[in-house]
Design a protein around this motif. Structure first.
Motif, PDB file in Angstrom:
ATOM      1  N   GLU A   1     -40.489  10.859 -78.340  1.00  0.00           N
ATOM      2  CA  GLU A   1     -41.212  12.009 -78.656  1.00  0.00           C
ATOM      3  C   GLU A   1     -40.852  13.216 -78.006  1.00  0.00           C
ATOM      4  O   GLU A   1     -40.539  14.364 -78.514  1.00  0.00           O
ATOM      5  CB  GLU A   1     -42.779  11.678 -78.531  1.00  0.00           C
ATOM      6  CG  GLU A   1     -43.549  13.050 -79.055  1.00  0.00           C
ATOM      7  CD  GLU A   1     -45.150  12.916 -78.862  1.00  0.00           C
ATOM      8  OE1 GLU A   1     -45.498  13.944 -79.033  1.00  0.00           O
ATOM      9  OE2 GLU A   1     -45.467  11.881 -78.258  1.00  0.00           O
TER      10      GLU A   1
ATOM     11  N   ARG B   1     -37.716  14.362 -79.455  1.00  0.00           N
ATOM     12  CA  ARG B   1     -37.988  15.051 -80.820  1.00  0.00           C
ATOM     13  C   ARG B   1     -38.512  16.452 -80.529  1.00  0.00           C
ATOM     14  O   ARG B   1     -38.238  17.367 -81.255  1.00  0.00           O
ATOM     15  CB  ARG B   1     -39.001  14.325 -81.623  1.00  0.00           C
ATOM     16  CG  ARG B   1     -38.448  13.057 -82.311  1.00  0.00           C
ATOM     17  CD  ARG B   1     -39.674  12.266 -83.035  1.00  0.00           C
ATOM     18  NE  ARG B   1     -40.414  12.981 -83.804  1.00  0.00           N
ATOM     19  CZ  ARG B   1     -41.763  12.718 -83.841  1.00  0.00           C
ATOM     20  NH1 ARG B   1     -42.309  11.883 -82.985  1.00  0.00           N
ATOM     21  NH2 ARG B   1     -42.449  13.362 -84.758  1.00  0.00           N
ATOM     22  N   ARG B   2     -39.339  16.544 -79.603  1.00  0.00           N
ATOM     23  CA  ARG B   2     -39.822  17.918 -79.447  1.00  0.00           C
ATOM     24  C   ARG B   2     -38.914  19.041 -78.837  1.00  0.00           C
ATOM     25  O   ARG B   2     -39.053  19.972 -79.070  1.00  0.00           O
ATOM     26  CB  ARG B   2     -41.311  17.710 -78.465  1.00  0.00           C
ATOM     27  CG  ARG B   2     -42.259  17.336 -79.221  1.00  0.00           C
ATOM     28  CD  ARG B   2     -43.607  16.812 -78.016  1.00  0.00           C
ATOM     29  NE  ARG B   2     -45.029  16.529 -78.657  1.00  0.00           N
ATOM     30  CZ  ARG B   2     -45.698  17.211 -79.364  1.00  0.00           C
ATOM     31  NH1 ARG B   2     -45.772  18.619 -78.959  1.00  0.00           N
ATOM     32  NH2 ARG B   2     -46.793  16.805 -79.809  1.00  0.00           N
TER      33      ARG B   2
ATOM     34  N   ASP C   1     -40.700  16.952 -88.276  1.00  0.00           N
ATOM     35  CA  ASP C   1     -41.243  17.212 -86.979  1.00  0.00           C
ATOM     36  C   ASP C   1     -42.183  18.379 -86.740  1.00  0.00           C
ATOM     37  O   ASP C   1     -42.930  18.273 -85.889  1.00  0.00           O
ATOM     38  CB  ASP C   1     -40.046  16.817 -85.830  1.00  0.00           C
ATOM     39  CG  ASP C   1     -39.531  15.323 -85.995  1.00  0.00           C
ATOM     40  OD1 ASP C   1     -40.470  14.624 -86.495  1.00  0.00           O
ATOM     41  OD2 ASP C   1     -38.459  15.240 -85.571  1.00  0.00           O
TER      42      ASP C   1
END
Length: 704
Positions: free
Chosen positions: A607, A610-611, A667
Motif C-alpha cells: 500500500e 501504491r500511494r 488506486d
C-alpha cells in the motif's frame, strides 16, 4: 558483400571495412557483408590473412537500435561471430573508438585483436536489460577470466585499451596509424606461419573446475546480488557456467535462450524505454527553430557547493569560467571548493597535477560583476530567495554584454519575476542543476514566458557540452521534478501521520529499487530546506488543504536538519552517512498524531508503494495537462536522473503504463474517498483510460 562492407587487398592481406555511419552499427546489411567477406577470404587462395576495421570514428559500436523490438533478420549476430571464428585464415579485429556489445563480440570472433590507444571495449547490454547474445559470455571469460568478464558485463562499463591488453583481450596496442599497425601484425602472423586461434577454444583465463565453480559462487553471492532488481546478471552467470561444460553450439544456443528470456522481462522494457527517452529529451521545438548563441566563456555567480559544482562541470566541458563572489574571503572559499574536486581526482589517479593546472588556467576568480562583461552565458547560483536573485539580475542587466544568456539556477522560483529585474527578458532562462552539479547528469532547462528560441537552444548546447541529460520544463512552482516531488513527499508525510513508520516507508522504497528512502533523502538534502519552503508557502495554503509538515516541523524545531547536524529522521555517527533510526522520532510522531486526533493504522509495504507512486503519477499527468512537460518520457528522464527512480522500471510514467493506467486510476479513486482534493485524478489520466490509451501513445505523438 554489401554497400556497408567492402573487401580490399594489400598484397595477400584482405582489409574488410565496415562503413555504416555514424557508429557502424551491426544492422542486417553489415552482418550479411561480414559473412560474405569471410566467404571470400576462405575461397581465395591468394588471401593469407584478413583485417576487420571500421571506417570513420569507430569499430562497430554495437547493435542497430533501429532493429530494437523487430523480428531479427538473418544472419543473426552469433552466426556472424561463429563464421568469423571458423575462417581458415587468421582474422584480426582492428579496434578504434568503441567496440561495445555486438562490436566486441565480433572482435572476439576474430582470432587476434589490435586496438589504438584510445580504443575502448565493453559489453553494456545490461544497461538495456539484456545480456550478450552472440558469444560474449562464452568467449570473453576464456581470455579475461570469470571475475573480470562478469565485472565488465554486469557493470556495463567501458574498458580502455591498456586495461583490455592487461586482461589479454587485446593482443597489442597500435603505435601510430591503426590500419598500418594491423597490417604489420598480419604480416608477422603470415611470416611466422600462425593460423587461426579460436577464442572459444582458449582457456588461459580459466582456472581449475573447482576454482571456476568457486568464482561462479562468489559472483552469485556478490555482484549479482548487488545488481538488485535486474534479471540479466544472474543469467549471464548461468550462461558462462554452462559454456564451460558444453560444446560451442550447445553453449551458443543456451546463451541465446537466456538472452531471449531477458527480452521478455519488465526490466528490459523499462530499460529500453529509458534508453530512448534520454535520447528524445533534447528534441524540443526551440532547437528546431534556432541555433544556439556562441558559448565559449561563462560566468558563475556563487562559489558554494552548487556554484562550485557548476563551475567544475563547465571547466570539464572545456569552457572558460569566471566565478564571482561577494568578497575576498568568499571567493577564496569558492576557489577552494573547485580545487578540492580536482585534488580528489589527483588522489584517485584520475588526473595529474599538470592536467589540473591546465584546467584551472581557464578559471578566473573575481569579486567584481564587471568581470562578467565578456561572458556568453552567466549562471546565477545564489541563495534561493526572490529578492536576492532579482538584485543579482538587476546588476547583470547593466554589466552583461548584449546577447548574453542570463540563467537562474532556481529550484522553485518564478523566472518571469526574476527576468522582470532586467530590460532583456528574452535572454533569461532557468538552468536547474542538481547537486553535486559536476556529477548529477540531469539539467532542467526552464522556459519562462519571453525566452528567445536561441537563448533556450544555448541552454541545450551547454547541457551537451557538459554531457548532461537536458529536460525542457515549463514555468510553474517547482518545474517538473520538484513539483512532483512535493506531491509524493506529501503522500509519505500523510502516511507517517496516519500510522506508517518513516523507516518502513524507506525500506519499501529501497525494495522497490530506490537507492535511498525519502526520509533518508530529506536528511541528505537538509530538512531545513523543506521547513523554509513550508513557511514561505504558508500564506498560499488553502484552508481545506491538509497540512503535510506537522511532524517534520517538530523535528526541525529541535534543530535536527539531517546529516549536516548529525540528526534528523536518522542519527549519524561521525563519518557515517547511512544513519540509524532516530529513537526520539517515534515520540515526536506519537505526540503529533495525538494532537491531530489521528488513531494510527497499519500500512502494508504494497500500500505504501501504491500511494507513493499514485501521487507521483497523478501529478505527472497534471504536469503534462498543463504543458509543463512536453511528453511523458521527459518526466521519466527527470526522475531517472534527478530523483533516483529505479532505471529498470523506466520512470514513473513508463511504470504507470506497465502497471496499467486503469489500475492507477482505481488506486486514485480508492484514496480519493479519504481526501477528495489531494487524490483527485488528473483529467488526462481519466481520458487515457477511457480511450484505452497509454502515456507511451503520447510519446509517439510527440515524436511525430
Amino acid at each position: 558483400m554489401s554497400d556497408q562492407v567492402t573487401l580490399t587487398r594489400d598484397g595477400d592481406i584482405a582489409i574488410v571495412t565496415v562503413n555504416n555511419p555514424p557508429v557502424n552499427a551491426l544492422g542486417v546489411a553489415v552482418r550479411e557483408g561480414l559473412v560474405a567477406a569471410m566467404e571470400e577470404v576462405d575461397s581465395d587462395a591468394a588471401i593469407k590473412a584478413a583485417i576487420i576495421i571500421g571506417d570513420g570514428r569507430t569499430f562497430p559500436a554495437g547493435a542497430d537500435i533501429r532493429e530494437f523490438g523487430q523480428a531479427p533478420q538473418p544472419p543473426a549476430l552469433f552466426e556472424v561471430c561463429s563464421r568469423i571464428e571458423d575462417t581458415t585464415k587468421p582474422v584480426i579485429a582492428a579496434i578504434h573508438g568503441t567496440a561495445l556489445g555486438g562490436g566486441l563480440e565480433i572482435s572476439l570472433g576474430a582470432h587476434y585483436r589490435i586496438a589504438d590507444q584510445k580504443g575502448r571495449i565493453g559489453l553494456p547490454e545490461v544497461l538495456i536489460g539484456v545480456m550478450p547474445g552472440a558469444g560474449g559470455t562464452i568467449r570473453l571469460p576464456r581470455i579475461a577470466g570469470i571475475a573480470a568478464a562478469l565485472d565488465i558485463m554486469i557493470s556495463g562499463r567501458q574498458v580502455g585499451a591498456k586495461e583490455a591488453a592487461d586482461m589479454g583481450v587485446v593482443d597489442r596496442i597500435a603505435e601510430g596509424d591503426l590500419l598500418e599497425a594491423a597490417k604489420a601484425f598480419a604480416r608477422e602472423l603470415i611470416d611466422e606461419g600462425k593460423g587461426p586461434r579460436k577464442t572459444s577454444e582458449r582457456s588461459e583465463g580459466l582456472g581449475t573446475p573447482e576454482e571456476n565453480a568457486a568464482a561462479f559462487e562468489t559472483a552469485r553471492n556478490g555482484i549479482v546480488k548487488k545488481a538488485k532488481g535486474l534479471y540479466a546478471p544472474a543469467r549471464m552467470v548461468d550462461s558462462m557456467e554452462f559454456s564451460l561444460s558444453h560444446s560451442l553450439q550447445e553453449a551458443s544456443e543456451y546463451e541465446r535462450d537466456c538472452f531471449m528470456e531477458c527480452l521478455k522481462t519488465p526490466q528490459q522494457k523499462g530499460l529500453v524505454h529509458a534508453f530512448f527517452a534520454e535520447r528524445a529529451s533534447a528534441k524540443v521545438p526551440e532547437n528546431g527553430r534556432a541555433d544556439p548563441r556562441p558559448l565559449e566563456k561563462i560566468g558563475v555567480i556563487g562559489g558554494g557547493t552548487m556554484g562550485a559544482g557548476i563551475t567544475v562541470a563547465a571547466l570539464n566541458a572545456g569552457l572558460r569560467v569566471t566565478m564571482v563572489e561577494r568578497d575576498a574571503e568568499s571567493i577564496e572559499k569558492g576557489q577552494q571548493n573547485v580545487e578540492k574536486v580536482y585534488d580528489r581526482d589527483i588522489e584517485k589517479g584520475r588526473k595529474t597535477p599538470e592536467q589540473k593546472a591546465a584546467i584551472m588556467a581557464r578559471y578566473t576568480p573575481s569579486t567584481s560583476y564587471e568581470d562578467l562583461g565578456d561572458a556568453d552565458l552567466i549562471i546565477e547560483a545564489v541563495f534561493e530567495n526572490m529578492d536576492v536573485k532579482k538584485e543579482v539580475f538587476g546588476i547583470l542587466d547593466k554589466v552583461a554584454k548584449p546577447g548574453a544568456v542570463l540563467a537562474s539556477n532556481t529550484s522553485y522560483l518564478n523566472i518571469d519575476e526574476i527576468a522582470s529585474a532586467t530590460s532583456r527578458p528574452q535572454d533569461v532562462i532557468g538552468l536547474h542543476f542538481f547537486s553535486p552539479a559536476n556529477i548529477m547528469k540531469l539539467l532542467e532547462i526552464v522556459i519562462p514566458s519571453n525566452a528567445a528560441d536561441d537563448a533556450v537552444a544555448t541552454g541545450f548546447a551547454l547541457a551537451k557540452a557538459m554531457k548532461k541529460v537536458p529536460v525542457r520544463a515549463g514555468l510553474c512552482d517547482g518545474f517538473i521534478g520538484n513539483r512532483i516531488l512535493g506531491k509524493y513527499a506529501t503522500s509519505a508525510a500523510y502516511m507517517v501521520e496516519d500510522g506508517a513508520s518513516p523507516y518502513q516507508i524507506d525500506k519499501a522504497l529501497l525494495e522497490f529499487g530506490y537507492p535511498m528512502g525519502i526520509h533518508a533523502m530529506g536528511d541528505l538534502a537538509g530538512l531545513d530546506i523543506g521547513w523554509a519552503n513550508r513557511k514561505n508557502n504558508a500564506a498560499k495554503r488553502a484552508n481545506d488543504d491538509r497540512y503535510n509538515g506537522t511532524i517534520a516541523d517538530r523535528i526541525c524545531e529541535k534543530g535536527w536538519f539531517g546529516q549536516k547536524t548529525g540528526k534528523g529522521w536518522y542519527v549519524y555517527e561521525k563519518g557515517d552517512r547511512r544513519g540509524k533510526p532516530n529513537p526520539e522520532i517515534e515520540t515526536i510522531i506519537a505526540e503529533a498524531r495525538s494532537s491531530l486526533g489521528i488513531t494510527p493504522r497499519d500500512f502494508s509495504d504494497e500500500e505504501i508503494i501504491r500511494r507513493y507512486l499514485a501521487a507521483m503519477i497523478n501529478e505527472g499527468a497534471k504536469v503534462l495537462e498543463e504543458g509543463i512537460a512536453l511528453k511523458p518520457s521527459d518526466i521519466d528522464v527527470t526522475f531517472l536522473y534527478g530523483y533516483g527512480f529505479p532505471r529498470y522500471r523506466g520512470g514513473p510514467m513508463k511504470y504507470a503504463d506497465m502497471y496499467g493506467l486503469e489500475n492507477v486510476l482505481a488506486d486514485l479513486r480508492e484514496f480519493e474517498k479519504e481526501d477528495p482534493k489531494f487524490w483527485k485524478p488528473a483529467q488526462l489520466l481519466v481520458d487515457l483510460v477511457e480511450k484505452g490509451e497509454t502515456f507511451d501513445d503520447l510519446n509517439k505523438r510527440a515524436a511525430g
